[in-house]
Scaffold this motif. Structure first.
Motif, PDB file in Angstrom:
ATOM      1  N   GLY A   5       0.878  -1.110  -0.037  1.00 22.60           N
ATOM      2  CA  GLY A   5      -0.022  -0.049   0.030  1.00 22.60           C
ATOM      3  C   GLY A   5       1.030   1.484   0.005  1.00 22.60           C
ATOM      4  O   GLY A   5       1.229   1.713  -1.066  1.00 22.60           O
ATOM      5  N   LEU A   6       1.127   1.742   1.218  1.00 22.58           N
ATOM      6  CA  LEU A   6       1.933   3.215   1.234  1.00 22.58           C
ATOM      7  C   LEU A   6       3.238   2.853   0.570  1.00 22.58           C
ATOM      8  O   LEU A   6       3.705   3.589  -0.045  1.00 22.58           O
ATOM      9  N   GLY A   7       3.927   1.799   0.880  1.00 18.53           N
ATOM     10  CA  GLY A   7       5.319   1.396   0.311  1.00 18.53           C
ATOM     11  C   GLY A   7       5.363   1.765  -1.179  1.00 18.53           C
ATOM     12  O   GLY A   7       6.164   2.465  -1.787  1.00 18.53           O
ATOM     13  N   ASP A   8       4.364   1.123  -1.906  1.00 16.57           N
ATOM     14  CA  ASP A   8       4.253   0.941  -3.370  1.00 16.57           C
ATOM     15  C   ASP A   8       3.786   2.421  -3.729  1.00 16.57           C
ATOM     16  O   ASP A   8       4.575   3.114  -4.624  1.00 16.57           O
ATOM     17  N   LEU A   9       2.948   3.062  -3.057  1.00 10.16           N
ATOM     18  CA  LEU A   9       2.499   4.339  -3.623  1.00 10.16           C
ATOM     19  C   LEU A   9       3.576   5.335  -3.548  1.00 10.16           C
ATOM     20  O   LEU A   9       3.607   6.208  -4.465  1.00 10.16           O
ATOM     21  N   VAL A  10       4.348   5.444  -2.474  1.00  8.22           N
ATOM     22  CA  VAL A  10       5.252   6.459  -2.352  1.00  8.22           C
ATOM     23  C   VAL A  10       6.132   6.354  -3.374  1.00  8.22           C
ATOM     24  O   VAL A  10       6.737   7.199  -3.955  1.00  8.22           O
ATOM     25  N   LEU A  11       6.592   5.186  -3.610  1.00  9.17           N
ATOM     26  CA  LEU A  11       7.675   4.847  -4.685  1.00  9.17           C
ATOM     27  C   LEU A  11       7.223   5.303  -6.116  1.00  9.17           C
ATOM     28  O   LEU A  11       7.671   5.966  -6.913  1.00  9.17           O
TER      29      LEU A  11
END
Length: 332
Positions: free
Chosen positions: A240-246
């Protein structure tokens, strides 16, 4: 060591084949275009997608699907979401009895609005375990063995453990999850928000706007995932957040690139014509909005991006309308 079929010889498929071969596995990399398979076998490189990297001896490029799948213990799907159904319909009768199917494709099928693992299950039935692999992982970095961490999710815990054991390496950690819905929705919708993030950059709206966009984008993704049965805490993790930020901030993001160019006022057709690789967010945006309507979930950012992508409004107007929305409690 295992025999592994990687289905799809784009940048992600080639990168993952390189990773698996470094671990000592025997990898068959299937290309839909037989000419590309022949060229890769001759050059020992994928001149179209990752020209600077040599294919190790453990990678065999093939143009026949049956050859790729023969006796493969794992089958890794990396084809674009719009091609998954056709490929796995052809693959189904050729799968080895105990093969574990690993979906590394992020997106939603247009029309049916199914997640990729659901499409695969539709075509192969219940005889094979399906594991979803998703998280912040640019292909070019995985191909070079740079450190990354992803999530692997399935309702089959034994299959997840097999994937963790066989796919882990010095450059890749895999965290287990049982929340298939949350992991897949996070991976699919982050591409939609990445297009919006690109628009923010293309319009020169600054860091404050980018931070707000990413944060509210995560809220949209979480809303839809939870409505479909996913868990909110999953969206705070890698998929979620990890892939979104990247994807929203990385220069290698295809979807972010599309948004930047839209923000500069360029037509979508011109942007896509210049790209070798698929920007999954373009098709996923429409599917996500339709899925939101089906489940009564409000997706304001995705809805505005759908209008921009369809040419119904300019990017700047879409941002202005988002900013003009009625104010509300942040946790609603």
């Amino acid at each position: 060591m295992s025999t592994i079929a990687v289905i799809g010889a784009g940048s992600w498929g080639t990168a993952f084949a390189l990773h698996l071969a470094r671990l000592g596995h025997s990898v068959r990399l299937w290309a839909r275009d037989p000419a590309l398979a022949t060229d890769m076998a001759r050059r020992r490189a994928n001149a179209v997608y990752l020209p600077d990297l040599i294919l190790p001896d453990g990678v065999t490029a093939v143009g026949r699907l049956g050859e790729a799948l023969s006796n493969a213990s794992f089958v890794v799907c990396t084809v674009p979401s719009h091609g998954v159904r056709v490929v796995f319909r052809a693959a189904a009768p050729r799968l080895a009895t105990n093969a574990v199917l690993v979906s590394g494709t992020k997106g939603l099928e247009t029309g049916s609005l199914l997640r990729v693992s659901e499409v695969i299950r539709d075509e192969v039935g219940a005889a094979h375990a399906v594991v979803v692999l998703s998280g912040p992982s640019f292909a070019a970095e995985v191909a070079r063995g740079l450190p990354a961490a992803v999530c692997v999710a399935s309702d089959d815990s034994a299959a997840v453990e097999r994937v963790q054991a066989e796919f882990r390496g010095p450059g890749l950690r895999l965290y287990a999850s049982t929340d298939v819905v949350g992991v897949e929705i996070g991976g699919a919708l982050k591409n939609v928000i990445a297009i919006a993030a690109g628009v923010v950059e293309g319009l020169g709206l600054g860091a404050n706007a980018m931070a707000a966009l990413i944060t509210r984008g995560l809220v949209e993704i979480s809303r839809l995932a939870c409505a479909l049965g996913g868990r909110r805490e999953t969206l705070a993790g890698l998929s979620g957040l990890g892939d979104l930020v990247l994807t929203c901030t990385g220069e290698l993001s295809r979807n972010h690139h599309v948004g930047v160019e839209l923000g500069k006022g360029r037509p979508l057709t011109d942007i896509l014509a210049e790209m070798k690789m698929v920007a999954e967010g373009v098709n996923t945006t429409v599917a996500a909005v339709e899925l939101g309507v089906r489940h009564g979930v409000e997706l304001p950012i995705a809805s505005q991006m759908a209008d921009v992508l369809a040419g119904r409004k300019p990017a700047r107007l879409a941002v202005e309308e988002l900013m003009a929305r009625p104010q509300r409690n942040e946790m609603e």
